[in-house]
Write an enzyme that holds these catalytic residues in place. Structure first.
Site, PDB file in Angstrom:
ATOM      1  CG  ASP A 124      -2.133   0.854   1.088  1.00 43.93           C
ATOM      2  OD1 ASP A 124      -2.398   1.322  -0.024  1.00 43.93           O
ATOM      3  OD2 ASP A 124      -2.831   1.083   2.102  1.00 43.93           O
TER       4      ASP A 124
ATOM      5  CG  HIS B  97      -0.337   2.293  -9.302  1.00 42.70           C
ATOM      6  ND1 HIS B  97      -0.530   1.898  -7.999  1.00 42.70           N
ATOM      7  CD2 HIS B  97      -1.421   3.062  -9.624  1.00 42.70           C
ATOM      8  CE1 HIS B  97      -1.678   2.399  -7.553  1.00 42.70           C
ATOM      9  NE2 HIS B  97      -2.220   3.119  -8.513  1.00 42.70           N
TER      10      HIS B  97
ATOM     11  CG  LEU C   8       9.225 -17.207  -3.456  1.00 47.99           C
ATOM     12  CD1 LEU C   8       9.077 -17.105  -1.948  1.00 47.99           C
ATOM     13  CD2 LEU C   8       9.570 -15.842  -4.033  1.00 47.99           C
TER      14      LEU C   8
HETATM   15  C1  IPE Z   1      -5.591  -2.902  -0.484  1.00 46.25           C
HETATM   16  O1  IPE Z   1      -5.165  -1.588  -0.579  1.00 46.25           O
HETATM   17  C2  IPE Z   1      -5.586  -3.560  -1.834  1.00 46.25           C
HETATM   18  C3  IPE Z   1      -4.263  -3.798  -2.424  1.00 46.25           C
HETATM   19  C4  IPE Z   1      -3.143  -3.581  -1.835  1.00 46.25           C
HETATM   20  C5  IPE Z   1      -4.270  -4.350  -3.756  1.00 46.25           C
HETATM   21  P1  IPE Z   1      -6.219  -0.385  -0.721  1.00 46.25           P
HETATM   22  O2  IPE Z   1      -5.422   0.856  -0.733  1.00 46.25           O
HETATM   23  O3  IPE Z   1      -7.118  -0.632  -1.867  1.00 46.25           O
HETATM   24  O4  IPE Z   1      -7.063  -0.529   0.629  1.00 46.25           O
HETATM   25  P2  IPE Z   1      -7.940   0.542   1.404  1.00 46.25           P
HETATM   26  O5  IPE Z   1      -8.906   1.109   0.427  1.00 46.25           O
HETATM   27  O6  IPE Z   1      -7.005   1.574   1.932  1.00 46.25           O
HETATM   28  O7  IPE Z   1      -8.564  -0.250   2.514  1.00 46.25           O
HETATM   29  C1  IPE Z   2      -1.475   0.216  -3.447  1.00 47.35           C
HETATM   30  O1  IPE Z   2      -1.283   1.582  -3.427  1.00 47.35           O
HETATM   31  C2  IPE Z   2      -1.709  -0.321  -4.831  1.00 47.35           C
HETATM   32  C3  IPE Z   2      -3.090  -0.760  -5.102  1.00 47.35           C
HETATM   33  C4  IPE Z   2      -4.045  -0.832  -4.214  1.00 47.35           C
HETATM   34  C5  IPE Z   2      -3.398  -1.165  -6.476  1.00 47.35           C
HETATM   35  P1  IPE Z   2      -2.486   2.620  -3.394  1.00 47.35           P
HETATM   36  O2  IPE Z   2      -2.860   2.944  -4.795  1.00 47.35           O
HETATM   37  O3  IPE Z   2      -3.598   2.107  -2.562  1.00 47.35           O
HETATM   38  O4  IPE Z   2      -1.804   3.871  -2.710  1.00 47.35           O
HETATM   39  P2  IPE Z   2      -2.441   4.881  -1.661  1.00 47.35           P
HETATM   40  O5  IPE Z   2      -3.030   4.051  -0.558  1.00 47.35           O
HETATM   41  O6  IPE Z   2      -3.490   5.666  -2.384  1.00 47.35           O
HETATM   42  O7  IPE Z   2      -1.301   5.708  -1.204  1.00 47.35           O
HETATM   43 MG    MG Z   3      -4.117   2.309  -0.606  1.00 52.28          MG
END
Ligand code: IPE
Ligand code: IPE
Ligand code: MG
Length: 241
Positions: free
Chosen positions: A19, A36, A130
């Site tokens: 995240d 990303h 792995l």
């Molecule tokens: C969880 O992250 C999903 C992935 C890492 C793919 P999100 O950023 O989508 O989760 P929330 O919305 O903060 O709970």
């Molecule tokens: C995680 O990073 C990647 C996915 C959920 C696809 P985020 O896109 O959720 O990044 P934040 O949480 O907005 O910083």
């Molecule tokens: Mg996120």
């Protein structure tokens, strides 16, 4: 074994909620998609690091069933990245003897992506190092719902007796069938929630949260998480032996 791992118990299965890609980009005044892109590089590096550490299973949350709610632009960019990194992953997996498996409901993806996923699994299935599990269009509740559907169908077809259903039976119907439950779950970027990740499988998993944004995650961060895991007192409901 790498010198700084000496004396440490290496968790057999590490699950990661990657995240903070968006926040990483925002901090730099960049579009979210750049976060990303950088995050994909970190995934590649983490696979190699985990393989060298002797971790047996690494499961990362790449795209949740809820992530379709994001803008069309962001979802589109993620799909493009996914296409590109599947090809790269095939090379990395071959080089590092890594077996790749995808969990989640893949039929919602475009045909070429489904084909790419199938190919990646097929071409790496005999690798013995792995096991790298990627959760895409994955949601724990969706996974359990799909499992219940199949289990019910099998019961109605007389292949299964409802009275004989055990916890192991249910585990065997999940996408993670055959994969041991995670020992350690790492979430980057500070949020303390599961976000619908491996909700059945993490019943006794140790959680580790780091403030580090996913694109900045590295071997040192993983080592710190493993050290913290080694200080945990795992009881599984019992008392300390
Ligand atoms: C969880 O992250 C999903 C992935 C890492 C793919 P999100 O950023 O989508 O989760 P929330 O919305 O903060 O709970
Ligand atoms: C995680 O990073 C990647 C996915 C959920 C696809 P985020 O896109 O959720 O990044 P934040 O949480 O907005 O910083
Ligand atoms: Mg996120």
């Amino acid at each position: 074994m790498e010198a700084d791992l000496e004396g440490l118990v290496i968790p057999r299965h590490v699950a990661i909620i990657l995240d903070g890609n968006g926040r990483w980009a925002k901090k730099r005044g960049l579009p979210r998609t750049m976060g990303h892109k950088e995050g994909c590089v970190t995934v590649e590096k983490t696979v190699e690091i985990a393989a060298r550490m002797g971790i047996e299973y690494l499961t990362v949350y790449g795209f949740s069933t809820e992530n379709w709610k994001r803008s069309e632009e962001e979802v589109g960019a993620l799909m493009q990245l996914f296409r590109y990194y599947m090809v790269r992953l095939l090379k990395i997996a071959s080089k590092n003897n890594v077996r790749v498996k995808m969990i989640g409901e893949r039929s919602r993806f475009d045909a070429d992506i489904i084909e790419g996923i199938n190919r990646l699994e097929e071409e790496t299935k005999d690798n013995t190092g792995l096991t790298f599990v990627i959760a895409v269009n994955y949601g724990g509740r969706d996974e359990i719902t799909r499992a219940v559907r199949r289990l019910m169908a099998d019961c109605l077809a007389g292949k299964c007796d409802p009275a004989s259903i055990k916890e192991e039976t249910i585990s065997g119907y999940l996408d993670t069938a055959g994969i041991p439950d995670p020992d350690l779950l790492i979430r980057t970027s500070g949020e303390i929630r599961l976000s619908n990740y491996l909700i059945w499988q993490t019943a006794y998993t140790e959680f580790y949260i780091t403030e580090c944004y996913w694109p900045d995650f590295n071997r040192e961060e993983l080592l710190t998480a493993i050290q913290a895991y080694n200080r945990r007192d795992r009881r599984y409901g019992g008392v300390k032996g």
